[in-house]
Design an enzyme around this catalytic site. Structure first.
Site, PDB file in Angstrom:
ATOM      1  CG  ASP A  86      -2.065   0.949   1.109  1.00  0.00           C
ATOM      2  OD1 ASP A  86      -2.137   1.661   0.088  1.00  0.00           O
ATOM      3  OD2 ASP A  86      -2.885   1.000   2.034  1.00  0.00           O
ATOM      4  CB  ALA A  87       3.330   2.403  -2.293  1.00  0.00           C
ATOM      5  CE  LYS A  88      -3.926   4.787   0.390  1.00  0.00           C
ATOM      6  NZ  LYS A  88      -3.262   3.869   1.342  1.00  0.00           N
ATOM      7  NE  ARG A  89       5.937   5.381  -2.974  1.00  0.00           N
ATOM      8  CZ  ARG A  89       6.238   5.910  -1.792  1.00  0.00           C
ATOM      9  NH1 ARG A  89       5.624   7.010  -1.393  1.00  0.00           N
ATOM     10  NH2 ARG A  89       7.134   5.352  -1.023  1.00  0.00           N
ATOM     11  CB  THR A 113      -2.321   1.026  -3.499  1.00  0.00           C
ATOM     12  OG1 THR A 113      -1.365   1.578  -2.598  1.00  0.00           O
ATOM     13  CG2 THR A 113      -2.958  -0.209  -2.881  1.00  0.00           C
TER      14      THR A 113
END
Length: 258
Positions: A86-89, A113
């Site tokens: 879950d990095a949401k880059r 993510t």
């Protein structure tokens, strides 16, 4: 075997869609404590977990030692359990290329993510990784989803439908990477009919109080997983991590059968 196929296989093996969130609170004793704590969580929940989801923010908050903890955990994950980072880059394509290389080659996670706000070219560096997956933020579990994601456009669509259009484009182009979406359970009922039948990562069940009924009645076939973090790691009860995970897995399986 593709990421979606591996995830589906794991869901069938466990009989549940439980994704165990790995969110070590940095104030709870530092990196050494976090390493031992998460190792115990993984050891005790492996029988119930369809996937694990380490959240980058919690590791980054511990500095370089936290990153080392994450690298160590990733190298020792139980075989056959997909890991969703879950990095949401979100960045321009050239930078995203190195994020993709780091996560998919260096750390060998199964999926990541991504925040798709910068557009299709910003997710393209992640789309040519065979047997990997990405989850685009579509409708998140926080109240602020109303600020942008669910706003209506002049053509009648909502902004989150622009996000799912990126995934449909990648599918039409037969890109190597599986594309799914993050859809918060707290907001799912209002949007599911407009979400493609692609893998969903669904936060918002435990502490955030989401309801599984909307997912169960949507007639989906994709390997959706429902994340629980605080409800397993930090529940205020006397049960161990394994018992908590089994409890959530049973609740999910009852409401949203495999």
């Amino acid at each position: 075997m593709s990421f979606a196929e591996r995830l589906q296989q794991r869901i069938k093996k466990t009989g549940s869609r439980l994704c165990v969130g790995l969110d070590p609170r940095p104030g709870d004793g530092g990196a050494t404590f976090a390493r031992n704590f998460l190792k115990q969580v993984i050891d005790e929940t492996a029988d119930s977990a369809a996937a694990y989801k380490p959240n980058m923010a919690y590791f980054e908050a511990m500095g370089i030692d936290g990153i080392r903890v994450l690298e160590d955990l990733l190298s020792k994950m139980p075989e056959g359990i997909p890991v969703i980072l879950d990095a949401k880059r979100s960045d321009i394509g050239e930078t995203q290329k190195y994020y993709a290389q780091g996560y998919f080659s260096g750390w060998n996670v199964d999926a990541v993510t991504l925040n798709p706000f910068l557009g299709y070219d910003s997710i393209e560096p992640f789309l040519d990784w065979k047997d990997k997956g990405i989850y685009l933020l579509a409708v998140t579990s926080n109240p602020g989803t109303a600020d942008f994601q669910q706003q209506k456009l002049a053509d009648g669509r909502s902004v989150f439908e622009l996000v799912t259009a990126l995934g449909e484009r990648a599918k039409a182009e037969e890109r190597a990477t599986d594309v799914g979406y993050v859809v918060g359970l707290t907001n799912a009922a209002a949007v599911l009919e407009k979400i493609p039948d692609a893998p969903l990562l669904v936060p918002g069940l435990g502490a955030q109080g989401g309801d599984l009924a909307s997912l169960a009645s949507a007639g989906r076939t994709a390997p959706d997983v429902i994340n629980v973090s605080r409800g397993i790691l930090y529940a205020a009860d006397e049960r161990g991590f394994g018992a908590r995970a089994r409890g959530w897995a049973e609740k999910i399986a009852t409401a949203y059968p495999v």
